[in-house]
Motif scaffolding. Structure first.
Motif, mmCIF file in Angstrom:
data_model
loop_
_atom_site.group_PDB
_atom_site.id
_atom_site.type_symbol
_atom_site.label_atom_id
_atom_site.label_comp_id
_atom_site.label_asym_id
_atom_site.label_seq_id
_atom_site.Cartn_x
_atom_site.Cartn_y
_atom_site.Cartn_z
ATOM 1 N N ASP A 42 2.723 8.188 -6.738
ATOM 2 C CA ASP A 42 3.956 8.064 -7.519
ATOM 3 C C ASP A 42 3.779 6.903 -8.483
ATOM 4 O OD1 ASP A 42 6.481 7.744 -8.570
ATOM 5 O OD2 ASP A 42 7.505 7.638 -6.643
ATOM 6 N N ARG A 43 3.421 7.204 -9.697
ATOM 7 C CA ARG A 43 3.074 6.175 -10.667
ATOM 8 C C ARG A 43 4.273 5.312 -11.082
ATOM 9 N NH1 ARG A 43 -1.875 6.209 -11.939
ATOM 10 N NH2 ARG A 43 -1.752 5.227 -13.972
ATOM 11 N N ARG A 44 5.482 5.683 -10.686
ATOM 12 C CA ARG A 44 6.647 4.836 -10.960
ATOM 13 C C ARG A 44 6.680 3.637 -10.023
ATOM 14 N NH1 ARG A 44 11.013 9.314 -9.973
ATOM 15 N NH2 ARG A 44 9.485 9.606 -8.329
ATOM 16 N N ARG A 45 6.002 3.756 -8.902
ATOM 17 C CA ARG A 45 5.946 2.705 -7.885
ATOM 18 C C ARG A 45 4.710 1.852 -8.089
ATOM 19 N NH1 ARG A 45 5.223 4.415 -1.891
ATOM 20 N NH2 ARG A 45 3.319 3.387 -2.423
ATOM 21 N N ASN A 46 4.786 0.561 -7.750
ATOM 22 C CA ASN A 46 3.620 -0.311 -7.804
ATOM 23 C C ASN A 46 3.129 -0.627 -6.400
ATOM 24 O OD1 ASN A 46 3.159 -0.804 -10.573
ATOM 25 N ND2 ASN A 46 4.983 -2.084 -10.630
ATOM 26 N N VAL A 47 1.820 -0.786 -6.271
ATOM 27 C CA VAL A 47 1.207 -1.217 -5.020
ATOM 28 C C VAL A 47 0.726 -2.647 -5.250
ATOM 29 C CG1 VAL A 47 -0.694 -0.833 -3.402
ATOM 30 C CG2 VAL A 47 0.469 1.118 -4.441
ATOM 31 N N ALA A 48 1.179 -3.564 -4.400
ATOM 32 C CA ALA A 48 0.779 -4.968 -4.510
ATOM 33 C C ALA A 48 -0.343 -5.245 -3.519
ATOM 34 C CB ALA A 48 1.961 -5.872 -4.228
ATOM 35 N N THR A 49 -1.396 -5.875 -4.000
ATOM 36 C CA THR A 49 -2.509 -6.263 -3.131
ATOM 37 C C THR A 49 -2.816 -7.734 -3.368
ATOM 38 O OG1 THR A 49 -4.078 -5.493 -4.800
ATOM 39 C CG2 THR A 49 -3.603 -3.989 -3.002
ATOM 40 N N LEU A 50 -3.272 -8.380 -2.336
ATOM 41 C CA LEU A 50 -3.594 -9.787 -2.394
ATOM 42 C C LEU A 50 -4.972 -9.966 -3.025
ATOM 43 C CD1 LEU A 50 -2.009 -12.233 -1.459
ATOM 44 C CD2 LEU A 50 -3.184 -12.120 0.708
ATOM 45 N N THR A 51 -5.059 -10.853 -4.010
ATOM 46 C CA THR A 51 -6.337 -11.134 -4.655
ATOM 47 C C THR A 51 -7.132 -12.115 -3.797
ATOM 48 O OG1 THR A 51 -5.418 -12.997 -5.881
ATOM 49 C CG2 THR A 51 -5.338 -10.821 -6.956
ATOM 50 N N ALA A 52 -8.387 -12.349 -4.167
ATOM 51 C CA ALA A 52 -9.217 -13.321 -3.446
ATOM 52 C C ALA A 52 -8.566 -14.701 -3.508
ATOM 53 C CB ALA A 52 -10.622 -13.359 -4.031
ATOM 54 N N GLN A 53 -8.035 -15.068 -4.650
ATOM 55 C CA GLN A 53 -7.357 -16.351 -4.793
ATOM 56 C C GLN A 53 -6.119 -16.402 -3.896
ATOM 57 O OE1 GLN A 53 -6.003 -17.221 -8.752
ATOM 58 N NE2 GLN A 53 -5.167 -19.207 -8.185
ATOM 59 N N GLY A 54 -5.386 -15.313 -3.819
ATOM 60 C CA GLY A 54 -4.213 -15.238 -2.952
ATOM 61 C C GLY A 54 -4.582 -15.369 -1.488
ATOM 62 N N ARG A 55 -5.693 -14.756 -1.075
ATOM 63 C CA ARG A 55 -6.153 -14.872 0.319
ATOM 64 C C ARG A 55 -6.541 -16.312 0.636
ATOM 65 N NH1 ARG A 55 -8.117 -9.830 -0.972
ATOM 66 N NH2 ARG A 55 -10.155 -10.617 -1.589
ATOM 67 N N ARG A 56 -7.197 -16.991 -0.307
ATOM 68 C CA ARG A 56 -7.567 -18.400 -0.098
ATOM 69 C C ARG A 56 -6.306 -19.250 0.044
ATOM 70 N NH1 ARG A 56 -11.440 -17.056 -3.976
ATOM 71 N NH2 ARG A 56 -10.193 -17.982 -5.640
ATOM 72 N N HIS A 57 -5.328 -19.001 -0.806
ATOM 73 C CA HIS A 57 -4.082 -19.752 -0.759
ATOM 74 C C HIS A 57 -3.366 -19.497 0.565
ATOM 75 C CE1 HIS A 57 -0.847 -22.042 -2.530
ATOM 76 N NE2 HIS A 57 0.017 -21.064 -2.257
ATOM 77 N N LEU A 58 -3.346 -18.269 1.022
ATOM 78 C CA LEU A 58 -2.711 -17.920 2.296
ATOM 79 C C LEU A 58 -3.395 -18.640 3.459
ATOM 80 C CD1 LEU A 58 -0.621 -16.276 3.856
ATOM 81 C CD2 LEU A 58 -2.256 -14.381 3.882
ATOM 82 N N ARG A 59 -4.729 -18.682 3.461
ATOM 83 C CA ARG A 59 -5.460 -19.386 4.527
ATOM 84 C C ARG A 59 -5.098 -20.873 4.531
ATOM 85 N NH1 ARG A 59 -9.553 -15.726 3.278
ATOM 86 N NH2 ARG A 59 -10.559 -17.169 1.840
ATOM 87 N N LYS A 60 -4.994 -21.467 3.332
ATOM 88 C CA LYS A 60 -4.638 -22.884 3.226
ATOM 89 C C LYS A 60 -3.225 -23.117 3.777
ATOM 90 C CE LYS A 60 -4.275 -26.704 -0.018
ATOM 91 N NZ LYS A 60 -4.411 -27.148 -1.399
ATOM 92 N N LEU A 61 -2.292 -22.249 3.427
ATOM 93 C CA LEU A 61 -0.928 -22.373 3.940
ATOM 94 C C LEU A 61 -0.876 -22.212 5.452
ATOM 95 C CD1 LEU A 61 1.046 -20.430 1.198
ATOM 96 C CD2 LEU A 61 1.012 -22.904 1.575
ATOM 97 N N GLU A 62 -1.689 -21.290 5.992
ATOM 98 C CA GLU A 62 -1.744 -21.101 7.442
ATOM 99 C C GLU A 62 -2.262 -22.355 8.135
ATOM 100 O OE1 GLU A 62 -4.105 -17.541 7.609
ATOM 101 O OE2 GLU A 62 -2.338 -16.255 7.723
ATOM 102 N N GLN A 63 -3.248 -23.027 7.531
ATOM 103 C CA GLN A 63 -3.777 -24.274 8.096
ATOM 104 C C GLN A 63 -2.712 -25.363 8.077
ATOM 105 O OE1 GLN A 63 -7.172 -24.956 5.609
ATOM 106 N NE2 GLN A 63 -8.519 -23.666 6.840
ATOM 107 N N ILE A 64 -1.958 -25.455 6.976
ATOM 108 C CA ILE A 64 -0.890 -26.453 6.874
ATOM 109 C C ILE A 64 0.164 -26.188 7.935
ATOM 110 C CG2 ILE A 64 1.027 -27.238 5.406
ATOM 111 C CD1 ILE A 64 -0.908 -26.773 2.994
ATOM 112 N N LEU A 65 0.535 -24.927 8.112
ATOM 113 C CA LEU A 65 1.538 -24.555 9.108
ATOM 114 C C LEU A 65 1.063 -24.875 10.523
ATOM 115 C CD1 LEU A 65 4.286 -23.283 9.654
ATOM 116 C CD2 LEU A 65 3.153 -21.063 9.684
ATOM 117 N N THR A 66 -0.185 -24.572 10.816
ATOM 118 C CA THR A 66 -0.743 -24.862 12.134
ATOM 119 C C THR A 66 -0.712 -26.362 12.407
ATOM 120 O OG1 THR A 66 -2.162 -22.915 12.105
ATOM 121 C CG2 THR A 66 -2.826 -24.702 13.574
#
Length: 74
Positions: free
Chosen positions: A9-33
């Protein structure tokens, strides 16, 4: 984050995490831990449980909606 049209359904968008987004998420997880370990550090084990148990119930209640307040984001 990267958005692309959904193939079925081309009216809908699929969001995927980029490599930069994955790095940022890992950093946030470390801060949270670290925060989860350091913030209650002055408390004894029993005191930590006394603090986190009711806070967890509050989070659960609001995550699943509340008849008075409604789901988060409303």
């Amino acid at each position: 984050m990267e958005r692309t049209p959904a193939p079925e359904d081309r009216r809908r968008n699929v969001a995927t995490l980029t490599a930069q987004g994955r790095r940022h998420l890992r950093k946030l997880e470390q801060i949270l831990t670290t925060a989860h370990e350091e913030l209650p550090a002055p408390l004894a084990t029993q005191e930590r449980e006394q603090l986190t148990r009711p806070l967890g119930r509050i989070v659960d209640q609001h995550a699943h909606g509340d008849p008075v307040m409604g789901p988060v984001g409303r």
